[in-house]
Design an enzyme around this catalytic site. Structure first.
Site, short mmCIF file in Angstrom:
data_model
loop_
_atom_site.label_atom_id
_atom_site.label_comp_id
_atom_site.label_asym_id
_atom_site.label_seq_id
_atom_site.Cartn_x
_atom_site.Cartn_y
_atom_site.Cartn_z
N ARG A 161 0.86 -1.18 0.00
CA ARG A 161 0.00 0.00 0.00
C ARG A 161 0.90 1.24 0.00
O ARG A 161 1.82 1.35 0.81
CB ARG A 161 -0.85 0.01 1.26
CG ARG A 161 -1.72 1.24 1.31
CD ARG A 161 -2.31 1.43 2.66
NE ARG A 161 -3.21 2.57 2.63
CZ ARG A 161 -3.80 3.04 3.70
NH1 ARG A 161 -3.59 2.47 4.87
NH2 ARG A 161 -4.59 4.08 3.62
N ARG A 193 -6.06 16.10 13.24
CA ARG A 193 -5.83 17.04 12.12
C ARG A 193 -6.98 18.02 12.00
O ARG A 193 -8.14 17.66 12.21
CB ARG A 193 -5.70 16.26 10.80
CG ARG A 193 -4.43 15.47 10.70
CD ARG A 193 -4.42 14.61 9.45
NE ARG A 193 -4.18 13.21 9.80
CZ ARG A 193 -4.40 12.20 8.98
NH1 ARG A 193 -4.90 12.40 7.78
NH2 ARG A 193 -4.15 10.97 9.36
#
Ligand code: ADP
Length: 400
Positions: free
Chosen positions: A92, A244
């Site tokens: 990935r 975030r």
């Protein structure tokens, strides 16, 4: 007959996850994880066929390479029967940058481009590069069978009007500054699953996929293609996340730097690691704990409300892109799959879009794909995330 299995590697800065999968039969043989964040390194490998678990602890290592080597040597030593059947390794990769737009067999040129794309994903791509190099070295027999699968690839269909920022065009032309999106592998998985569940071909399917985890993103999919997504140049844009900030006015940064004299590096740390629900609640980024405190802790309540409000706002916006026919809203990711409370809060604000939740169905938190909408609503689905199945499938398709 010899099986044709795929080893999937998902290498990040805080953990390395890996699986051995038969992508055709959709059977998971092994699931493993190494947690690097604590003072000791813990390695867990579950044999899902025999229902056994191997657990080992190691002293911290001085390089990432050593850690990846440790995973391979443990697999080769304890699970050789499965490793002998591995025909490809799927990696990935979080960011493909401007050049890498679909899954491909790794070579030195591609490896270099992944390294160059580290400017867009400094917390991920350097680790992917290290892991790929070790995999090539330790299993030379598979050196032409290592495949990279990008989280940004699914979003390559987003049109310019949605991926360009309104800044001078040269920054796109010369420096490739644009929206790339993320979580594309799972958004694609969700699309494929939705197509099976709703019995509608992928290329006719219009869905909004909400991947809500420690990083969260939402994607508008029209006729089976991503047409817009909330994450941007990097996974900092869009929804409110665990730590975030998501969408903010860029002037907040100028204000912090110029007026509050906070060094730029520190501002980066604040916006990526100290914001989101953690920043608002001053408590935790763990949604389980925030939910527990919802009715007793003012800031915990506020952080969840802001998180849900932002998602409802994106769903409202994206639903207008659906060419008059939204087939389903899908929830996925750690929060999307597990939190009936948050799902209800998000959908509660969307009755104008003909979205209504069935409270009873929503509360059933079993690990299966389920409908949680009421009879009079557009379908609302919960689909557990499964990036590995897509990575294994794409790897298989390229190497077998
Ligand atoms: P990652 O982005 O690291 O893959 P996950 O998709 O595993 O993250 O999601 C992690 C998030 O899911 C954490 O914020 C965690 O608090 C949240 N989560 C997990 N289980 C639950 C639950 N039962 N209720 C609410 N939140 C949950």
């Amino acid at each position: 007959m010899k099986k044709k299995l795929i080893l999937v590697l998902n290498c990040g800065s805080s953990s390395v996850k890996f699986s051995v999968i038969d992508p055709i039969l959709e059977i998971n043989y092994l699931d493993g994880m190494v947690d690097i964040l604590n003072s000791k390194i813990s390695l867990i490998i579950k044999n899902l066929i025999k229902n056994t678990t191997l657990f080992k602890e190691f002293e911290k290592m001085d390089s990432y390479e050593k850690l990846i080597k440790l995973i391979f040597t443990t697999l080769l030593c304890k699970y050789k029967n499965y490793l002998d059947d591995v025909v490809g390794i799927g990696h990935r990769v979080v960011h493909g940058g401007p050049f890498l737009k679909k899954s491909m067999i790794i070579n030195s040129d591609i490896l270099l481009k992944i390294k160059q794309s580290s400017i867009f994903a400094p917390l991920h791509n350097p680790f992917h590069v290290a892991a790929i190099k070790i995999a090539l070295k330790i299993m030379p027999i598979l050196q032409y069978n290592n495949v990279v699968v990008f989280d940004t690839a699914f979003h390559q269909t987003i049109p310019k009007k949605a991926f360009l920022y309104a800044i001078p065009y040269k920054f796109y032309k010369n420096y490739s500054i644009r929206r790339y999106g993320a979580h594309g592998i799972n958004h694609f998985y969700v699309l494929k699953k939705s197509s099976l569940i709703l019995k509608k071909p992928i290329n006719c399917l219009n869905i909004i996929s909400c991947h809500l985890g420690s990083g969260s993103s939402i994607t508008a999919i029209v006729n089976g293609q991503s047409v817009d997504t909330s994450m941007g140049l990097t996974p900092l844009e869009g929804l409110v996340m665990g730590t975030r900030c998501g969408d903010i006015d860029p002037y907040v940064i100028f204000y912090m730097v110029n007026e509050l004299n906070i060094p730029v590096k520190e501002v980066q740390q604040i916006l990526t690691k100290e914001s989101g629900v953690l920043g608002i609640s001053s408590m935790t980024s763990d949604f389980r704990k925030l939910e527990e405190k919802y009715y007793t802790h003012k800031q915990a309540k506020l952080s969840i409300n802001i998180f849900c409000y932002r998602i409802s706002k994106y769903i409202s916006g994206y639903s207008s892109l659906m060419q008059g026919r939204l087939d389903a809203i899908v929830f996925t990711g750690g929060i999307g799959e597990n939190s009936s409370f948050i799902r209800q809060k998000i959908i509660h604000k969307l009755s104008l879009l003909n979205l209504f939740i069935d409270v009873k169905k929503n509360k059933k938190n079993y690990k299966k794909n389920i409908f949680i909408n009421s009879m009079n609503s557009i379908p609302i689905l919960v689909i557990p995330a499964n990036e590995n199945q897509i990575i294994a499938q794409e790897t298989y398709d390229l190497v077998v």
